[in-house]
Scaffold this active site. Structure first.
Site, PDB file in Angstrom:
ATOM      1  N   VAL A 173       0.798  -1.231   0.000  1.00  0.00           N
ATOM      2  CA  VAL A 173       0.000   0.000   0.000  1.00  0.00           C
ATOM      3  C   VAL A 173       0.829   1.278   0.000  1.00  0.00           C
ATOM      4  O   VAL A 173       0.272   2.369  -0.101  1.00  0.00           O
ATOM      5  CB  VAL A 173      -0.961   0.034   1.219  1.00  0.00           C
ATOM      6  N   TYR A 174       2.134   1.183   0.114  1.00  0.00           N
ATOM      7  CA  TYR A 174       2.942   2.404   0.123  1.00  0.00           C
ATOM      8  C   TYR A 174       2.849   3.099  -1.232  1.00  0.00           C
ATOM      9  O   TYR A 174       3.173   2.522  -2.274  1.00  0.00           O
ATOM     10  CB  TYR A 174       4.397   2.096   0.436  1.00  0.00           C
ATOM     11  N   SER A 175       2.385   4.325  -1.185  1.00  0.00           N
ATOM     12  CA  SER A 175       2.216   5.138  -2.404  1.00  0.00           C
ATOM     13  C   SER A 175       1.380   4.402  -3.442  1.00  0.00           C
ATOM     14  O   SER A 175       1.636   4.497  -4.651  1.00  0.00           O
ATOM     15  CB  SER A 175       3.580   5.521  -2.998  1.00  0.00           C
ATOM     16  N   GLY A 229       1.265   1.358  -4.241  1.00  0.00           N
ATOM     17  CA  GLY A 229       2.018   0.354  -4.985  1.00  0.00           C
ATOM     18  C   GLY A 229       3.250   0.897  -5.682  1.00  0.00           C
ATOM     19  O   GLY A 229       4.104   0.129  -6.142  1.00  0.00           O
TER      20      GLY A 229
END
Length: 370
Positions: A58-60, A62
Site C-alpha cells: 500500500v505504500y504510495s 504500490g
C-alpha cells in the site's frame, strides 16, 4: 562500505544489514521522494553495503514496490538484496477482500507484490497489521502455502499482539510447518512498549525484531521545542492511528501540519527523554538522530532498524550511527530516560529469582531469556 557486518533475522539463516532501508517515502508526494531522489537514496544505501529493503503493497498505492523493483533490476543486484514487503492494510476501498489477514488477501497481496517488484520470490513477508478477525490457523495455512509455492522464503508479523505471534509460532512448530522469524514494531527511546512483552516473546521463540520509527516520528532529532506542548492538543490523541489513508496515497489531513502526532509526541515526559538524549549527543559530539539510532540498534533482540530518508545525504548521516559506542554511564542514562512503567503483571515478572526460590539464586540455562 559501512554496513559490512550483518545479523541473522531471528532463528534463521537470513543475513540482513543492521540498518534496513525503509521505502515508505518512495513516491509519497510532497512528504516523500520522487523517483529520481528515491533512486539516489537506494543507490546510496546499496553502495554503503546495505542489503535489506522494506516496502509494502500500500505504500504510495504500490509505487514504492514498483520503484524498488526497478532500482534493483537496473543495478542487477537481486542476488545481493533481501526484499521485504507486507499486506494487511486495504489496497482498495469498498470491499473487505482487499485488506486483512485472510488467505484470500494474503495470496492476492503476494501476487500483486511479486508483479510490482518484478521478482520471482519475496525474501521476507510481513502481515502488516493484526485484523482481529482471521483465525490464526488460516493465517498460518496461507503463509505456509506461499512458502511451499516458493513465493516467499520467510515471514513474520508487524503491529500484532505478542500472544498472537506466539500462538502462530507455536502452531507452526508443533505441526512441523515453516515458522515465523521476525517481528516488526515501532521502537525508540520514547516508544518502548515492546520491551514489556513483544521482545521477550521474540527472544523465547527465535523472532528477531525489526524496529520502525526509531526517531519517534522526528521527536528524537531535536527539531521540536517544549513550546509544542501547548499546541499538541489532548495527550495521546492521534488523528489517524494507522495512517491508512496516507499510506494509500490519499490524504486525510494527517500530514498537513508540522507534526501530525502532536498530541501523542509533545508531552513533558517525551521532552525529558529528548533532554537526556541531547546531553549524551553533546558529550560525544554526534547528532541526536545518530545517537537515538545507535541506542535502538544495540538493544537486545533487535536484528535491524528501519531508516527512511528524503535525500541521500540524510541516509548516510543515519548510517554513520553504527560506529557509536556509549560509556556505561551514558548507556544507563539513556536506558533510564524512556523506560516504560512496570505495569501489572510485568513488575511481578521482574522480581529477583531469589524471591521466588526461597532466597536462593538460580542461573537459568539461557541467561538472555528473562
Amino acid at each position: 562500505m559501512i554496513l559490512t557486518t550483518y545479523r541473522t533475522l531471528g532463528r534463521s539463516g537470513l543475513a540482513v544489514s543492521p540498518l534496513a532501508l525503509g521505502t515508505m517515502t518512495f513516491g509519497a508526494g510532497r512528504w516523500g521522494a520522487d523517483e529520481a531522489t528515491s533512486r539516489s537514496i537506494f543507490d546510496a544505501y546499496v553502495e554503503a553495503g546495505g542489503n535489506f529493503a522494506d516496502t509494502a503493497d500500500v505504500y504510495s498505492g504500490g509505487q514504492s514496490e514498483e520503484m524498488l523493483g526497478r532500482f534493483i533490476a537496473e543495478r542487477g543486484n537481486r542476488d545481493r538484496m533481501v526484499i521485504a514487503t507486507k499486506s494487511g492494510f486495504p489496497r482498495a476501498e469498498g470491499t473487505p477482500l482487499a485488506g486483512g489477514n485472510s488467505a484470500r488477501n494474503i495470496r492476492d497481496g503476494i501476487e500483486g507484490s511479486l508483479r510490482r517488484l518484478g521478482t520471482d520470490f519475496i525474501d521476507m513477508y510481513w502481515t502488516h497489521v493484526w485484523d482481529r478477525t482471521t483465525p490464526p490457523e488460516e493465517v498460518l495455512r496461507a503463509l505456509t502455502d506461499a512458502a511451499r509455492r516458493g513465493d516467499i522464503l520467510y515471514y513474520g508479523f508487524s503491529n500484532a499482539p505478542a500472544w498472537y505471534a506466539a500462538q502462530i509460532a507455536t502452531l507452526a512448530r508443533a505441526h512441523g510447518l515453516p515458522e515465523p522469524i521476525g517481528l516488526q514494531y515501532s521502537y525508540s527511546l520514547i516508544d518502548r512498549g515492546v520491551e514489556l512483552d513483544v521482545i521477550p516473546a521474540g527472544q523465547a521463540l527465535g523472532l528477531g525484531v525489526v524496529a520502525w520509527s526509531p526517531l519517534g516520528a522526528g521527536m528524537l532529532t531535536g527539531k521540536y521545542g517544549r513550546e509544542k506542548i501547548a499546541d499538541a492538543g489532548p495527550a495521546g490523541s492521534l488523528p489517524n492511528r494507522a495512517g491508512v489513508a496516507t499510506i494509500n496515497g490519499g490524504s486525510d489531513g494527517r500530514l498537513n501540519g508540522d507534526n501530525p502526532y502532536g498530541g501523542m509526541l509533545f508531552t513533558k515526559k517525551n521532552f525529558d527523554v529528548v533532554d537526556a538524549l541531547r546531553s549524551v549527543a553533546s558529550e560525544i559530539g554526534r547528532p541526536m538522530a545518530q545517537v537515538a539510532l545507535a541506542w535502538v540498534a544495540a538493544r537486545r533482540g533487535v536484528a535491524s532498524v528501519l531508516v527512511g530518508a528524503s535525500r541521500p545525504e540524510q541516509l548516510l548521516v543515519n548510517i554513520a550511527a553504527l560506529d557509536i559506542a556509549f560509556s556505561a554511564d551514558q548507556q544507563t542514562r539513556l536506558d533510564a530516560a524512556g523506560a516504560p512503567p512496570m505495569l501489572n503483571p510485568y513488575f511481578i515478572f521482574d522480581l529477583p529469582r531469589a524471591r521466588i526460590f526461597g532466597g536462593q539464586d538460580i542461573e537459568p540455562w539461557a541467561p538472555n531469556i528473562v
